[in-house]
Design an enzyme around this catalytic site. Structure first.
Site, short mmCIF file in Angstrom:
data_model
loop_
_atom_site.label_atom_id
_atom_site.label_comp_id
_atom_site.label_asym_id
_atom_site.label_seq_id
_atom_site.Cartn_x
_atom_site.Cartn_y
_atom_site.Cartn_z
N ASP A 13 2.06 91.74 147.77
CA ASP A 13 1.74 92.09 146.61
C ASP A 13 2.01 93.52 146.11
O ASP A 13 1.34 94.40 146.69
CB ASP A 13 -0.01 91.94 146.63
N ILE A 14 2.85 93.57 145.13
CA ILE A 14 3.04 94.91 144.56
C ILE A 14 1.84 95.79 144.09
O ILE A 14 1.94 96.99 144.08
CB ILE A 14 4.09 94.82 143.17
N ASP A 37 2.97 91.21 135.74
CA ASP A 37 2.50 91.73 134.73
C ASP A 37 0.94 91.70 134.47
O ASP A 37 0.22 92.64 134.54
CB ASP A 37 3.12 91.28 133.29
N THR A 126 12.66 86.85 137.79
CA THR A 126 12.80 85.71 138.61
C THR A 126 11.84 84.67 138.52
O THR A 126 11.94 83.72 139.12
CB THR A 126 13.47 86.04 139.97
N GLY A 127 10.57 85.00 137.77
CA GLY A 127 9.54 84.34 137.67
C GLY A 127 9.49 83.35 136.59
O GLY A 127 10.36 82.37 136.42
N VAL A 128 8.62 83.59 135.64
CA VAL A 128 8.62 82.58 134.55
C VAL A 128 9.81 82.79 133.57
O VAL A 128 9.95 81.84 132.64
CB VAL A 128 7.28 82.85 133.52
#
Length: 173
Positions: A13-14, A37, A126-128
């Site tokens: 987890d960043i 975000d 690369t997500g939504v």
């Protein structure tokens, strides 16, 4: 002294990554959203949102353009700064890879301005935003390797095994 940064991969987890700067895959509003975000805004606390609102009230009234980057405080995150960058939405009909590469270049430019030596990146777009993971990893790694920077270590912090595998393939042994 500009050199190629060491690239490391982290599965995790960043928002828990200790680094000088953490890169946020932001939306153009800079006011929070989903995915990375939303997590950065939630864990970082109200200081990040307040700093983003200040940016919107001054330089970025219409939002941050795709491919650009800007820094704020990291609030309660274990980092000094958050570098917000807006990735492109993937398109089958239009090649937007230069915009994605620009996110990495611009984030490193901002990191250099801040004096950051360690920077943690997510897999931008690369997500939504739908960017295919293998191609996103290729663009990320190639761009970081080709960008002149004073950053000593770039950490790609990847949320799942699929992303980690795609980046590991690009980084190599």
């Amino acid at each position: 002294m500009t050199t190629q940064p060491r690239i490391t991969l982290v599965l995790g987890d960043i928002t828990g990554e200790p680094a000088d700067a953490v890169v946020n895959a932001a939306n153009s509003s800079l006011l929070g959203g989903g995915g990375v975000d939303g997590a950065i805004h939630r864990k970082g606390g109200p200081e990040i949102l307040a700093a983003c609102r200040t940016l919107r009230a001054s330089h970025y009234g219409k939002g941050l353009p795709t491919g650009r980057a800007v820094a704020t405080t990291a609030g309660r995150l274990p980092a000094r700064w958050v570098i917000h960058t807006v990735g492109p939405v993937w398109s089958r009909d239009e090649d937007r890879s230069e915009l994605l590469a620009s996110c990495y270049r611009e984030s490193l430019r901002v990191a250099d301005e801040l004096g950051a030596r360690t920077v943690a990146f997510p897999a931008i777009s690369t997500g939504v935003y739908g960017w295919p993971m293998d191609d996103g990893a290729r663009i990320a790694v190639e761009t970081v390797r080709a960008t002149a920077t004073d950053v000593e270590e770039v950490r790609f912090v990847l949320f799942d095994e699929k992303a980690y595998g795609a980046f590991a393939e690009q980084v190599g042994p």
